[in-house]
Design a protein around this motif. Structure first.
Motif, PDB file in Angstrom:
ATOM      1  N   THR A 517     -11.448  -6.092  -0.175  1.00 30.45           N
ATOM      2  CA  THR A 517     -12.791  -6.682  -0.157  1.00 30.45           C
ATOM      3  C   THR A 517     -13.750  -5.735   0.556  1.00 30.45           C
ATOM      4  O   THR A 517     -13.328  -4.764   1.194  1.00 30.45           O
ATOM      5  CB  THR A 517     -12.791  -8.042   0.553  1.00 30.45           C
ATOM      6  N   THR A 518     -15.079  -6.047   0.426  1.00 32.06           N
ATOM      7  CA  THR A 518     -16.123  -5.315   1.137  1.00 32.06           C
ATOM      8  C   THR A 518     -16.758  -6.235   2.157  1.00 32.06           C
ATOM      9  O   THR A 518     -16.348  -7.386   2.311  1.00 32.06           O
ATOM     10  CB  THR A 518     -17.193  -4.803   0.165  1.00 32.06           C
ATOM     11  N   ALA A 519     -17.816  -5.735   2.818  1.00 35.91           N
ATOM     12  CA  ALA A 519     -18.469  -6.534   3.857  1.00 35.91           C
ATOM     13  C   ALA A 519     -19.090  -7.795   3.295  1.00 35.91           C
ATOM     14  O   ALA A 519     -19.294  -8.772   4.014  1.00 35.91           O
ATOM     15  CB  ALA A 519     -19.523  -5.691   4.558  1.00 35.91           C
ATOM     16  N   ILE A 520     -19.439  -7.771   1.987  1.00 33.45           N
ATOM     17  CA  ILE A 520     -20.039  -8.973   1.406  1.00 33.45           C
ATOM     18  C   ILE A 520     -19.104  -9.618   0.382  1.00 33.45           C
ATOM     19  O   ILE A 520     -19.542 -10.436  -0.432  1.00 33.45           O
ATOM     20  CB  ILE A 520     -21.393  -8.644   0.758  1.00 33.45           C
ATOM     21  N   GLY A 521     -17.837  -9.291   0.431  1.00 30.00           N
ATOM     22  CA  GLY A 521     -16.866  -9.864  -0.502  1.00 30.00           C
ATOM     23  C   GLY A 521     -16.424  -8.841  -1.498  1.00 30.00           C
ATOM     24  O   GLY A 521     -15.787  -7.839  -1.149  1.00 30.00           O
ATOM     25  N   CYS A 522     -16.713  -9.120  -2.784  1.00 26.53           N
ATOM     26  CA  CYS A 522     -16.408  -8.152  -3.848  1.00 26.53           C
ATOM     27  C   CYS A 522     -14.913  -7.868  -3.920  1.00 26.53           C
ATOM     28  O   CYS A 522     -14.478  -6.715  -3.849  1.00 26.53           O
ATOM     29  CB  CYS A 522     -17.193  -6.863  -3.688  1.00 26.53           C
ATOM     30  N   ALA A 523     -14.060  -8.919  -4.016  1.00 25.70           N
ATOM     31  CA  ALA A 523     -12.605  -8.761  -3.972  1.00 25.70           C
ATOM     32  C   ALA A 523     -12.052  -8.280  -5.302  1.00 25.70           C
ATOM     33  O   ALA A 523     -12.499  -8.700  -6.371  1.00 25.70           O
ATOM     34  CB  ALA A 523     -11.960 -10.086  -3.590  1.00 25.70           C
ATOM     35  N   THR A 524     -11.024  -7.376  -5.221  1.00 31.90           N
ATOM     36  CA  THR A 524     -10.222  -6.956  -6.375  1.00 31.90           C
ATOM     37  C   THR A 524      -8.775  -6.883  -5.924  1.00 31.90           C
ATOM     38  O   THR A 524      -8.477  -6.776  -4.723  1.00 31.90           O
ATOM     39  CB  THR A 524     -10.673  -5.590  -6.918  1.00 31.90           C
ATOM     40  N   SER A 525      -7.814  -6.932  -6.894  1.00 34.59           N
ATOM     41  CA  SER A 525      -6.382  -6.960  -6.565  1.00 34.59           C
ATOM     42  C   SER A 525      -5.612  -5.987  -7.430  1.00 34.59           C
ATOM     43  O   SER A 525      -6.041  -5.630  -8.537  1.00 34.59           O
ATOM     44  CB  SER A 525      -5.814  -8.375  -6.751  1.00 34.59           C
ATOM     45  N   ASP A 526      -4.427  -5.563  -6.920  1.00 34.77           N
ATOM     46  CA  ASP A 526      -3.501  -4.700  -7.650  1.00 34.77           C
ATOM     47  C   ASP A 526      -2.096  -5.005  -7.136  1.00 34.77           C
ATOM     48  O   ASP A 526      -1.937  -5.503  -6.006  1.00 34.77           O
ATOM     49  CB  ASP A 526      -3.869  -3.234  -7.452  1.00 34.77           C
ATOM     50  N   ILE A 527      -1.047  -4.746  -7.952  1.00 36.89           N
ATOM     51  CA  ILE A 527       0.337  -4.991  -7.530  1.00 36.89           C
ATOM     52  C   ILE A 527       1.126  -3.704  -7.561  1.00 36.89           C
ATOM     53  O   ILE A 527       0.763  -2.754  -8.274  1.00 36.89           O
ATOM     54  CB  ILE A 527       1.009  -6.056  -8.407  1.00 36.89           C
ATOM     55  N   VAL A 528       2.195  -3.682  -6.786  1.00 35.09           N
ATOM     56  CA  VAL A 528       3.123  -2.555  -6.775  1.00 35.09           C
ATOM     57  C   VAL A 528       4.548  -3.128  -6.741  1.00 35.09           C
ATOM     58  O   VAL A 528       4.834  -4.094  -6.019  1.00 35.09           O
ATOM     59  CB  VAL A 528       2.870  -1.616  -5.589  1.00 35.09           C
ATOM     60  N   HIS A 529       5.463  -2.559  -7.545  1.00 34.54           N
ATOM     61  CA  HIS A 529       6.871  -2.985  -7.593  1.00 34.54           C
ATOM     62  C   HIS A 529       7.700  -2.007  -6.781  1.00 34.54           C
ATOM     63  O   HIS A 529       7.604  -0.788  -6.995  1.00 34.54           O
ATOM     64  CB  HIS A 529       7.369  -3.026  -9.036  1.00 34.54           C
ATOM     65  N   VAL A 530       8.517  -2.562  -5.873  1.00 37.30           N
ATOM     66  CA  VAL A 530       9.399  -1.746  -5.035  1.00 37.30           C
ATOM     67  C   VAL A 530      10.837  -2.134  -5.354  1.00 37.30           C
ATOM     68  O   VAL A 530      11.217  -3.318  -5.215  1.00 37.30           O
ATOM     69  CB  VAL A 530       9.099  -1.947  -3.542  1.00 37.30           C
ATOM     70  N   LYS A 531      11.651  -1.177  -5.818  1.00 36.61           N
ATOM     71  CA  LYS A 531      13.065  -1.428  -6.124  1.00 36.61           C
ATOM     72  C   LYS A 531      13.910  -0.873  -4.990  1.00 36.61           C
ATOM     73  O   LYS A 531      13.706   0.253  -4.560  1.00 36.61           O
ATOM     74  CB  LYS A 531      13.446  -0.790  -7.456  1.00 36.61           C
ATOM     75  N   VAL A 532      14.853  -1.677  -4.505  1.00 34.98           N
ATOM     76  CA  VAL A 532      15.672  -1.327  -3.346  1.00 34.98           C
ATOM     77  C   VAL A 532      17.062  -0.903  -3.827  1.00 34.98           C
ATOM     78  O   VAL A 532      17.707  -1.624  -4.603  1.00 34.98           O
ATOM     79  CB  VAL A 532      15.772  -2.510  -2.368  1.00 34.98           C
ATOM     80  N   PHE A 533      17.497   0.265  -3.382  1.00 34.44           N
ATOM     81  CA  PHE A 533      18.835   0.779  -3.692  1.00 34.44           C
ATOM     82  C   PHE A 533      19.563   1.050  -2.391  1.00 34.44           C
ATOM     83  O   PHE A 533      18.954   1.337  -1.357  1.00 34.44           O
ATOM     84  CB  PHE A 533      18.740   2.095  -4.493  1.00 34.44           C
ATOM     85  N   LYS A 534      20.919   0.978  -2.529  1.00 30.98           N
ATOM     86  CA  LYS A 534      21.729   1.432  -1.402  1.00 30.98           C
ATOM     87  C   LYS A 534      21.657   2.951  -1.383  1.00 30.98           C
ATOM     88  O   LYS A 534      21.655   3.610  -2.413  1.00 30.98           O
ATOM     89  CB  LYS A 534      23.173   0.967  -1.542  1.00 30.98           C
ATOM     90  N   GLY A 535      21.731   3.506  -0.250  1.00 25.95           N
ATOM     91  CA  GLY A 535      21.656   4.955  -0.167  1.00 25.95           C
ATOM     92  C   GLY A 535      22.207   5.480   1.134  1.00 25.95           C
ATOM     93  O   GLY A 535      22.720   4.696   1.949  1.00 25.95           O
ATOM     94  N   PRO A 536      22.155   6.831   1.330  1.00 26.66           N
ATOM     95  CA  PRO A 536      21.416   7.720   0.427  1.00 26.66           C
ATOM     96  C   PRO A 536      22.148   7.906  -0.897  1.00 26.66           C
ATOM     97  O   PRO A 536      23.372   7.989  -0.907  1.00 26.66           O
ATOM     98  CB  PRO A 536      21.307   9.015   1.201  1.00 26.66           C
ATOM     99  N   GLU A 537      21.404   7.998  -2.021  1.00 23.88           N
ATOM    100  CA  GLU A 537      21.992   8.111  -3.337  1.00 23.88           C
ATOM    101  C   GLU A 537      20.942   8.667  -4.294  1.00 23.88           C
ATOM    102  O   GLU A 537      19.732   8.590  -4.046  1.00 23.88           O
ATOM    103  CB  GLU A 537      22.472   6.738  -3.821  1.00 23.88           C
ATOM    104  N   ILE A 538      21.443   9.262  -5.357  1.00 25.66           N
ATOM    105  CA  ILE A 538      20.602   9.679  -6.468  1.00 25.66           C
ATOM    106  C   ILE A 538      21.127   8.981  -7.698  1.00 25.66           C
ATOM    107  O   ILE A 538      22.285   9.176  -8.095  1.00 25.66           O
ATOM    108  CB  ILE A 538      20.600  11.213  -6.653  1.00 25.66           C
ATOM    109  N   TYR A 539      20.308   8.151  -8.300  1.00 29.07           N
ATOM    110  CA  TYR A 539      20.704   7.378  -9.479  1.00 29.07           C
ATOM    111  C   TYR A 539      20.287   8.147 -10.723  1.00 29.07           C
ATOM    112  O   TYR A 539      19.127   8.545 -10.892  1.00 29.07           O
ATOM    113  CB  TYR A 539      20.054   6.006  -9.438  1.00 29.07           C
TER     114      TYR A 539
END
Length: 626
Positions: A517-539
């Motif tokens: 958001t900004t000082a007067i609002g103006c909200a926007t959104s975005d998503i991010v996907h995080v995949k969890v692996f056991k490691g250390p590993e190279i898949y």
């Protein structure tokens, strides 16, 4: 028929117009040339002649005399007498080129003023001199022409003699009383003589055409020029030949005033003919005949308003001559003499502006007059608010001059969009600072000054970063941007859900939503996907299909808990390296140097370092399917 004003005596002969040889290369000769017109010694004169004393210095003799005498003709003794000796009563200006000891001559070519035909220097008849003829040389027998000038001023009884512009002799004496027995009328001429030695000795008397204009040599079409003859001759002038340069001529001494019908530059010439038939050189003057200019001017702005700066430009027309004078009356008490005056600012009212033009030829114009009514420019303003991108904003125009009607409003919102409404609603597509401008056109024809204001458009553009893989229970940092304030949801595993780049520790896959958001609002959104692996590993996948369908077209690795990759290599069945990289985003497209590799099994090898600093290696196979 005209009469020759010169009479010859002795050995003298006429060479051409105005020039005479007094003695030639013969011994014991004397020659003279006399002007038949008497000179009046009660009046001043300034005579100038060209004299030539020959080319033989060592053996040349004897000299030339300029003589005033009461007799109209005659020639005196040759040799040392210079053709002057024996002429009485007389005054002679003698130029002697031979040293005769018996006459007390100096040993250089000399000049003297003598009287009564006596050429002895140590006698009462020697009135002035002798001195060297030339100030910087002892020899005048130099094959050159020289100018002998005699100036007589009866008021002071002063006679001055110059040679080539240098004063050589000066005599103060009442020669009319003392020499000519109170008779001021005398004849003048030149004599010369040779003796045992000789020289060619010559004299040229002037015939010069000349004229003067009554006032100046510039005028205007239709204005008469007056020409006055001022030609000089020591004899009479019999003919005048005028050419006015426009195809007209005259043979009068002083022709009537002449007017030119067309502007232009004219070459006026005059020749005169002497009584001896000699024609003078041509005297010429250039006359410029100008046209009368038509004064006119233009204003840079019409109508003229109180907020205008007006530039007046000379637009006068001139078909001949040169404009050189301008007089502006700007109608507000100020004037200018420039061709184009400085910019002028007027208050509301009616003004009369005038322009007068003149030329170098003094051809004045009529006065150009234009009357202007200066209108009052209205004062305006507008209101606005700051906003968010893609949210409409209202712009409201205001007329601060209620007595003046506004016909049109002119909005420029600073993003290449415009409006003519007094109340305009506008939406900005993206955030930033824009300059909104407003002008208006009034019913009186005046345009207002432009009012400009900055409009701050706030906009957020949430960006949660790229989808990523992380190692189970290993800290990593999210990369948020695009706003002034941030909120991550859910807050699971985050050290701070209200900053752009929080640190996360996850034990399972997670999808985060970032809201900015900004000082007067103006909200926007975005998503991010995080995949969890056991490691250390190279898949690493076991197969890929580089056929261009957008699915599994590249063979890629997914490192988890790996800090650095030393190498990632792929080899064909013959051990040839077909791909190598050290990048975390390594991806083989199935080509070697742009050539598609065949379907088959390929060996891969990878080595690197974990986040903990431990070495890591791994190898396996992958099947390329086409």
């Amino acid at each position: 028929m005209a009469q020759n004003p010169y009479e010859l005596a002795g050995s003298a002969i006429q060479d051409d117009c105005g020039c005479y040889t007094l003695t030639s290369e013969n011994n014991f000769t004397a020659g003279a040339v006399w002007n038949k017109n008497q000179a009046d010694l009660s009046q001043p004169f300034n005579y100038a002649f060209n004299v030539f004393l020959g080319c033989d210095d060592a053996g040349g003799a004897d000299g030339i005399s300029f003589v005033l005498q009461t007799s109209p003709a005659g020639v005196g003794n040759e040799g040392a007498g210079l053709g002057y000796e024996g002429l009485t009563p007389s005054v002679g200006i003698t130029i002697d080129t031979y040293m005769n000891g018996v006459q007390d001559d100096p040993d250089y070519d000399h000049i003297a003023i003598q009287s009564d035909g006596n050429t002895f220097h140590h006698s009462i008849y020697n009135l002035a001199g002798p001195v060297a003829v030339l100030p910087d040389s002892v020899n005048i027998e130099d094959c050159q022409w020289h100018v002998l000038a005699i100036n007589w001023e009866p008021a002071n009884n002063l006679m001055e003699v110059s040679v080539d512009g240098h004063l050589r002799l000066s005599l103060t004496k009442n020669i009319v009383q003392d020499i000519f027995n109170n008779n001021p009328l005398v004849y003048w001429g030149f004599t010369a003589g040779t003796g045992t030695n000789f020289n060619i000795q010559k004299v040229c008397v002037p015939l010069e055409s000349k004229f003067a204009l009554a006032a100046h040599n510039n005028s205007c079409v239709g204005t008469p020029f007056s020409f006055t003859d001022s030609s000089t001759s020591y004899g009479n002038i019999s003919n005048w030949y005028w050419d006015f340069g426009d195809g007209t001529t005259s043979n009068l001494k002083d022709p009537p005033a002449h007017a030119y019908e067309q502007p232009g530059v004219y070459n006026v010439t005059l020749n005169v003919k002497g009584g001896d038939g000699c024609l003078s050189d041509t005297f010429a003057q250039t006359l410029t005949v100008g046209a009368y200019p038509k004064a006119d001017f233009a204003a840079s702005a019409t109508p003229i308003c109180t907020n205008d700066t007006v530039v007046f430009t000379d637009a006068s027309v001139l078909n001949g001559g040169t404009r050189n004078y301008w007089y502006w009356d700007l109608g507000n008490g100020s004037t200018s003499s420039l061709q184009n005056p400085p910019p002028v600012h007027y208050q509301a009212g009616t003004y009369t502006v005038k322009l007068f033009v003149n030329t170098r030829e003094n051809c004045p114009s009529d006065t150009a007059v234009q009357t202007f009514t200066v209108g009052t420019a209205p004062r305006i303003d507008f209101t606005k608010t700051d906003t968010c991108s893609n949210i409409p904003i209202t712009f409201m125009a205001k007329n601060n001059s209620p007595g003046i009607v506004i016909n049109k409003w002119l909005w420029d919102f600073g993003d290449n969009t415009f409006s003519e409404e007094p109340v305009a609603i506008h939406t900005y597509a993206s955030g930033g600072t824009y300059t909104a401008a407003l002008a208006a056109q009034a019913a009186n024809g005046c345009t207002t000054d432009t009012v400009m204001k900055a409009v701050r458009v706030y906009g957020s553009a949430a960006n949660a970063g790229r989808d990523t893989t992380v190692m189970l229970g290993s800290p990593f940092q999210l990369q948020g941007s695009g706003g002034e304030m941030y909120s991550w949801s859910p807050p699971t595993g985050l050290n701070n859900s209200h900053i752009a780049n929080p640190t996360a520790i996850l034990y399972e896959d997670m999808t985060y939503t970032l809201t900015t958001t900004t000082a007067i609002g103006c909200a926007t959104s975005d998503i991010v996907h995080v995949k969890v692996f056991k490691g250390p590993e190279i898949y690493i996948p076991t197969a890929f299909t580089p056929n261009g369908d957008g699915l599994n077209d590249k063979f890629k690795i997914t490192p988890v808990g790996i800090k650095e990759i030393f190498y990632f290599r792929i080899l064909n069945r013959w051990g040839q390296v077909v791909y190598t990289s050290q990048s975390f985003s390594a991806a083989w497209d199935g080509n070697l140097s742009g050539i598609p590799q065949p379907t088959g099994t390929y060996v891969w090898m990878i080595a690197g370092k974990t986040n903990a600093g431990a070495p890591f290696t791994k190898q396996g196979t992958v099947v390329l399917i086409r």
